[in-house]
Design a protein around this motif. Sequence first.
Motif, PDB file in Angstrom:
ATOM      1  N   MET B   1       0.855  -1.229   0.087  1.00  0.00           N
ATOM      2  CA  MET B   1      -0.014   0.124   0.142  1.00  0.00           C
ATOM      3  C   MET B   1       0.995   1.142   0.052  1.00  0.00           C
ATOM      4  O   MET B   1       0.606   2.246  -0.691  1.00  0.00           O
ATOM      5  CB  MET B   1      -0.929  -0.059   1.366  1.00  0.00           C
ATOM      6  CG  MET B   1      -1.738   1.173   1.462  1.00  0.00           C
ATOM      7  SD  MET B   1      -2.588   1.695   0.107  1.00  0.00           S
ATOM      8  CE  MET B   1      -2.609   3.348   0.294  1.00  0.00           C
ATOM      9  N   TYR B   2       1.858   1.256   1.005  1.00  0.00           N
ATOM     10  CA  TYR B   2       2.760   2.682   0.857  1.00  0.00           C
ATOM     11  C   TYR B   2       3.303   2.948  -0.455  1.00  0.00           C
ATOM     12  O   TYR B   2       3.723   4.017  -0.596  1.00  0.00           O
ATOM     13  CB  TYR B   2       3.875   2.184   1.854  1.00  0.00           C
ATOM     14  CG  TYR B   2       4.944   1.254   1.725  1.00  0.00           C
ATOM     15  CD1 TYR B   2       4.754  -0.074   1.287  1.00  0.00           C
ATOM     16  CD2 TYR B   2       6.252   1.759   0.964  1.00  0.00           C
ATOM     17  CE1 TYR B   2       5.658  -0.869   0.918  1.00  0.00           C
ATOM     18  CE2 TYR B   2       7.357   0.868   0.581  1.00  0.00           C
ATOM     19  CZ  TYR B   2       7.090  -0.511   0.472  1.00  0.00           C
ATOM     20  OH  TYR B   2       7.845  -1.380   0.028  1.00  0.00           O
ATOM     21  N   ASP B 427      15.572   9.000   3.197  1.00  0.00           N
ATOM     22  CA  ASP B 427      14.031   8.246   3.332  1.00  0.00           C
ATOM     23  C   ASP B 427      13.973   6.848   2.823  1.00  0.00           C
ATOM     24  O   ASP B 427      13.229   6.078   3.449  1.00  0.00           O
ATOM     25  CB  ASP B 427      13.107   9.254   2.455  1.00  0.00           C
ATOM     26  CG  ASP B 427      12.767  10.667   3.008  1.00  0.00           C
ATOM     27  OD1 ASP B 427      13.764  10.849   3.866  1.00  0.00           O
ATOM     28  OD2 ASP B 427      12.030  11.307   2.830  1.00  0.00           O
ATOM     29  N   ILE B 430      15.036   4.804   5.576  1.00  0.00           N
ATOM     30  CA  ILE B 430      14.202   4.538   6.644  1.00  0.00           C
ATOM     31  C   ILE B 430      13.017   3.706   6.298  1.00  0.00           C
ATOM     32  O   ILE B 430      12.532   2.778   7.046  1.00  0.00           O
ATOM     33  CB  ILE B 430      13.465   6.226   6.895  1.00  0.00           C
ATOM     34  CG1 ILE B 430      14.469   7.079   7.426  1.00  0.00           C
ATOM     35  CG2 ILE B 430      12.151   6.077   7.932  1.00  0.00           C
ATOM     36  CD1 ILE B 430      13.958   8.795   7.174  1.00  0.00           C
ATOM     37  N   ILE B 431      12.762   3.812   5.085  1.00  0.00           N
ATOM     38  CA  ILE B 431      11.526   2.887   4.454  1.00  0.00           C
ATOM     39  C   ILE B 431      11.984   1.422   4.490  1.00  0.00           C
ATOM     40  O   ILE B 431      10.993   0.423   5.160  1.00  0.00           O
ATOM     41  CB  ILE B 431      11.076   3.209   3.166  1.00  0.00           C
ATOM     42  CG1 ILE B 431      10.372   4.592   3.181  1.00  0.00           C
ATOM     43  CG2 ILE B 431      10.001   2.108   2.564  1.00  0.00           C
ATOM     44  CD1 ILE B 431      10.231   5.331   1.905  1.00  0.00           C
ATOM     45  N   LYS B 432      13.241   1.203   4.399  1.00  0.00           N
ATOM     46  CA  LYS B 432      13.879  -0.180   4.488  1.00  0.00           C
ATOM     47  C   LYS B 432      13.873  -0.530   5.803  1.00  0.00           C
ATOM     48  O   LYS B 432      13.651  -1.620   6.465  1.00  0.00           O
ATOM     49  CB  LYS B 432      15.073  -0.218   3.498  1.00  0.00           C
ATOM     50  CG  LYS B 432      15.065  -0.354   2.058  1.00  0.00           C
ATOM     51  CD  LYS B 432      16.095  -0.721   1.548  1.00  0.00           C
ATOM     52  CE  LYS B 432      15.726  -0.967  -0.046  1.00  0.00           C
ATOM     53  NZ  LYS B 432      16.972  -1.311  -0.656  1.00  0.00           N
ATOM     54  N   ALA B 433      14.271   0.365   6.787  1.00  0.00           N
ATOM     55  CA  ALA B 433      14.569   0.006   8.150  1.00  0.00           C
ATOM     56  C   ALA B 433      13.183  -0.454   8.827  1.00  0.00           C
ATOM     57  O   ALA B 433      13.180  -1.454   9.652  1.00  0.00           O
ATOM     58  CB  ALA B 433      15.107   1.355   8.882  1.00  0.00           C
ATOM     59  N   ILE B 434      12.113   0.206   8.363  1.00  0.00           N
ATOM     60  CA  ILE B 434      10.808  -0.066   8.919  1.00  0.00           C
ATOM     61  C   ILE B 434      10.002  -1.240   8.421  1.00  0.00           C
ATOM     62  O   ILE B 434       8.882  -1.431   8.259  1.00  0.00           O
ATOM     63  CB  ILE B 434       9.977   0.977   9.059  1.00  0.00           C
ATOM     64  CG1 ILE B 434       9.683   1.866   7.913  1.00  0.00           C
ATOM     65  CG2 ILE B 434      10.629   2.057  10.089  1.00  0.00           C
ATOM     66  CD1 ILE B 434       8.791   3.153   7.907  1.00  0.00           C
ATOM     67  N   GLY B 435      10.954  -1.841   7.243  1.00  0.00           N
ATOM     68  CA  GLY B 435      10.331  -3.320   6.666  1.00  0.00           C
ATOM     69  C   GLY B 435       9.944  -3.037   4.919  1.00  0.00           C
ATOM     70  O   GLY B 435       9.282  -3.894   4.535  1.00  0.00           O
ATOM     71  N   GLY B 436      10.501  -1.932   4.487  1.00  0.00           N
ATOM     72  CA  GLY B 436      10.237  -2.172   3.145  1.00  0.00           C
ATOM     73  C   GLY B 436      11.185  -2.680   2.336  1.00  0.00           C
ATOM     74  O   GLY B 436      12.582  -2.710   2.801  1.00  0.00           O
ATOM     75  N   SER B 437      10.693  -3.590   1.234  1.00  0.00           N
ATOM     76  CA  SER B 437      11.693  -4.482   0.565  1.00  0.00           C
ATOM     77  C   SER B 437      12.168  -3.695  -0.635  1.00  0.00           C
ATOM     78  O   SER B 437      11.971  -2.473  -0.977  1.00  0.00           O
ATOM     79  CB  SER B 437      10.926  -5.641   0.216  1.00  0.00           C
ATOM     80  OG  SER B 437      10.121  -5.366  -0.635  1.00  0.00           O
ATOM     81  N   SER B 438      13.350  -4.265  -1.052  1.00  0.00           N
ATOM     82  CA  SER B 438      14.130  -3.694  -2.218  1.00  0.00           C
ATOM     83  C   SER B 438      13.061  -3.374  -3.341  1.00  0.00           C
ATOM     84  O   SER B 438      13.058  -2.337  -3.686  1.00  0.00           O
ATOM     85  CB  SER B 438      15.260  -4.501  -2.627  1.00  0.00           C
ATOM     86  OG  SER B 438      16.214  -4.460  -1.656  1.00  0.00           O
ATOM     87  N   GLN B 533      21.599   0.147   0.330  1.00  0.00           N
ATOM     88  CA  GLN B 533      21.643  -0.611   1.715  1.00  0.00           C
ATOM     89  C   GLN B 533      20.972   0.188   2.725  1.00  0.00           C
ATOM     90  O   GLN B 533      21.402   1.529   2.847  1.00  0.00           O
ATOM     91  CB  GLN B 533      23.085  -1.109   1.766  1.00  0.00           C
ATOM     92  CG  GLN B 533      23.500  -2.160   1.276  1.00  0.00           C
ATOM     93  CD  GLN B 533      22.850  -3.447   1.336  1.00  0.00           C
ATOM     94  OE1 GLN B 533      22.328  -3.968   2.463  1.00  0.00           O
ATOM     95  NE2 GLN B 533      22.391  -4.016   0.012  1.00  0.00           N
ATOM     96  N   PRO B 534      19.966  -0.279   3.676  1.00  0.00           N
ATOM     97  CA  PRO B 534      19.307   0.560   4.494  1.00  0.00           C
ATOM     98  C   PRO B 534      20.431   1.439   5.237  1.00  0.00           C
ATOM     99  O   PRO B 534      20.157   2.426   5.735  1.00  0.00           O
ATOM    100  CB  PRO B 534      18.559  -0.378   5.369  1.00  0.00           C
ATOM    101  CG  PRO B 534      19.019  -1.804   4.963  1.00  0.00           C
ATOM    102  CD  PRO B 534      19.572  -1.629   3.470  1.00  0.00           C
TER     103      PRO B 534
END
Lengths: 237, 541
Positions: B1-2, B427, B430-438, B533-534
């Motif tokens: 969704m994001y 950003d 951040i998105i990757k750190a909170i669970g966004g995949s590549s 890389q996050p």
Amino acid sequence: MSNATSDKPLLIATGVSKHYQMGPSRLDVLKACSLHVKRGEFVAIMGRSGSGKSTLLHILGALDTAQAGKVEFDGQDVFGAGSERRRVRFRRNQFGFVFQFYHLLPELTVLENVLITEMIRTPIAGWLARRGDARKRALAIIDRVGLSARIRHRPNELSGGERQRVALARALVHQPAILLADEPTGNLDRESGAGILDLLLGLHGDGQTIVMVTHDKAVADRADRTLNLVDGRLRDE
Amino acid sequence: MYKLFLTLRYLRKRRIAFFAIGAVTLCVAMVLIVLSVMGGWLEQVMQRSRGLLGDIIVDNHTNSGFPLYDEFITEIEKWPEVVKATPVLYSYGLFQIGKTYNGTVRIVGIRLEEVFEVNAFKASLFYEKFYPGTTRFGDQQQAVLGFDPDAPPVKSPEGDEFMMRELPEPYRSALSHADQVHREQTGQPLTDTDSVPDLVDDSRTHYGQPPIPGLFELAEMRNPPGYEGDTLPGVILGRDLIAERQRDGRYERFIPLGEVVRLTMVPITEVGNVDPTPIKRQFRYADDSRTGIYEIDSQHVYVDFGLMQQLLLMDEGKGVDGDVIPARCSQIQIKTIDGADTEALAQRMEDLYLSYLEDPKRELRPIDRDLIARVQAVTWQRQQAHIIGPVQKEKALMTILFGIISLVAVALVLCILYMIVLQKTRDIGIIKAIGGSSVGVAAVWVLYGLAVGVVGCALGSAFGVWFVSNINEIQDALIAINPAWRVWDMQVYSFDRIPSRVATSDLIGVNAIGVLAATVGSVAAAWRAGRMQPVEALRDE
Ligand SMILES: Nc1ncnc2c1ncn2[C@@H]1O[C@H](COP(=O)(O)OP(=O)(O)O)[C@@H](O)[C@H]1O
Ligand SMILES: [Mg+2]
């Protein structure tokens, strides 16, 4: 000291090593670090600036990889086969991150910055059904960090302490198993820092497992247990 | 969704994205305008070239023509695919009108009634539109306007009574009939917007009124309307021979209808020799034709087929030794039913014609055999390829040219998205750190490109369609500011209006390519964002 601590370790790191190769010189940041964190425990990691605290926390939180060693979460190997996808899943579902510099998304409002965690966890098809629920939880956690009146504001309209509260809400909205906080008070004045620390202690009181990095002795003293990172090795206080 | 959420948010909050959208908008509009104008031009050329001759043309490409055409026409008109066929004669001659104007022309012999059925010749006539049924090749005099003693006087707004000058019949009834039909069809009176007013006589014509087909008598001679002069056969003139085309596309006619036209022709024998005794004949200007192809309208003069055949000694005759010399024509024009396979039909026609050579019952002279052996039947597309081809090539060239220019838009989308990714490094971390995949993060940027494409294409299409639809009005407005800004010079392009219709297929095609290109332009940015890389991204200051 909390009594919610159970005996079974939730997170176990064994022999974690990390070095950076820069041309001919090699910087050993972590040398076979081992630690375990039990469910409901509040662990503080202390160390001087540049000692590798962030690096360790990133590895524990599946944000970074180690060259040697093993990290186990709830019995599962975080760095096992198919690790990239697995690490994404861990970050998405089990961990919550708070950073020294807040790291909020500037284009998003307070509410959206918190909701984004939920959005990432939900595929587009399921979002409509879950939106109300996610919003309710986001509002509840924003209320808990005391920012209900500011949900439509953007990060640049908030003070440092308020930003860190939003970051905290974002890290907690999906009810992670572990909250990983990297110097959450490091960039704040004494008063705001105390506020954040109080929030963390309150969460810990409700049973939240927390690993917090800090270089402030006074902050570390409030935790259940403190580990010292010196020369790339972890030592108990 | 994001992904969708962030895409839309970044699109709104990053002003620089508007440049990318603007670039796509301009390119889409540009290509659409070029495609529409060039495509419209091509379509007009095709339509006109088709209307010029017929769907299939039988020809032997000699000046001597070929025999047996009547037999052939009778035969093929029995075929269900053939609507009508008509023979045509071509020759060269000298043209003279009044005392001054003369020149070399191409004389075309046609059977008027048949040609009306075979091609669009009728629609190309000027007076025939206002006076239907009056254009003919038969013997005729010049019409003269006059006062009808039986008609009631007309009252002017000031209250004066006066007599109107009237046209002689059949012009008068023909005009009122045409006007009535026109009013029924469009609700408007029949007007002439093609001519420059006040051409020959100040009192003759007013802008927007039907043209007057004839002469004025002097006002004091209160004669009734009628005809005068020698009785002569009619001739239809290419419009550019007797009228001057203005920059705005209107024609200034300097010769009244019914004027005497002198033609001098030279017969060409069966073996291709020029007969040394030229034939001079007088005709009356019966109408003028504008096909829209300048080479034709400035050179062609149309006379009756039968008459021309006689004059050129191409009609049936007896040889010195008593044998029959068959009549000849230069070309046969054929109209087929809609959707007929003209290529196959043309082949069948050619086979039929050549089969006359094999027929043992015919006693063909060697010279006739030779002329028939050269007969070919081709479709209008092939016959007119020399007119259509260059326009087709020009359209392709322009489209390619503007397509290449559009690559700039793709490059711009690429640069801008890449820049935003660099700006947004933290950003992305951040998105990757909170669970966004590549893949998820990359998808944000592909979606971004897609959105830039969709928005840009939508705006570009809207602008392009608006521009093309109003292109003539835009040019009119430009000319009003500065006459030198006339882009579409009607003396050069033989069309009154700039083509102003966007083909749906062009619209769909351009949009599909536009969206695709913008999306492709985002791939580099997406690739970079996905691979980030996050930890690196988070450490980015
Ligand atoms: N990508 C990198 N390349 C080289 N050295 C790095 C990199 N990231 C961190 N370091 C080094 O690793 C050491 C530990 O960094 P860090 O974990 O951020 O320390 P802390 O958080 O304890 O201040 C520092 O000396 C830093 O310079
Ligand atoms: Mg640090």
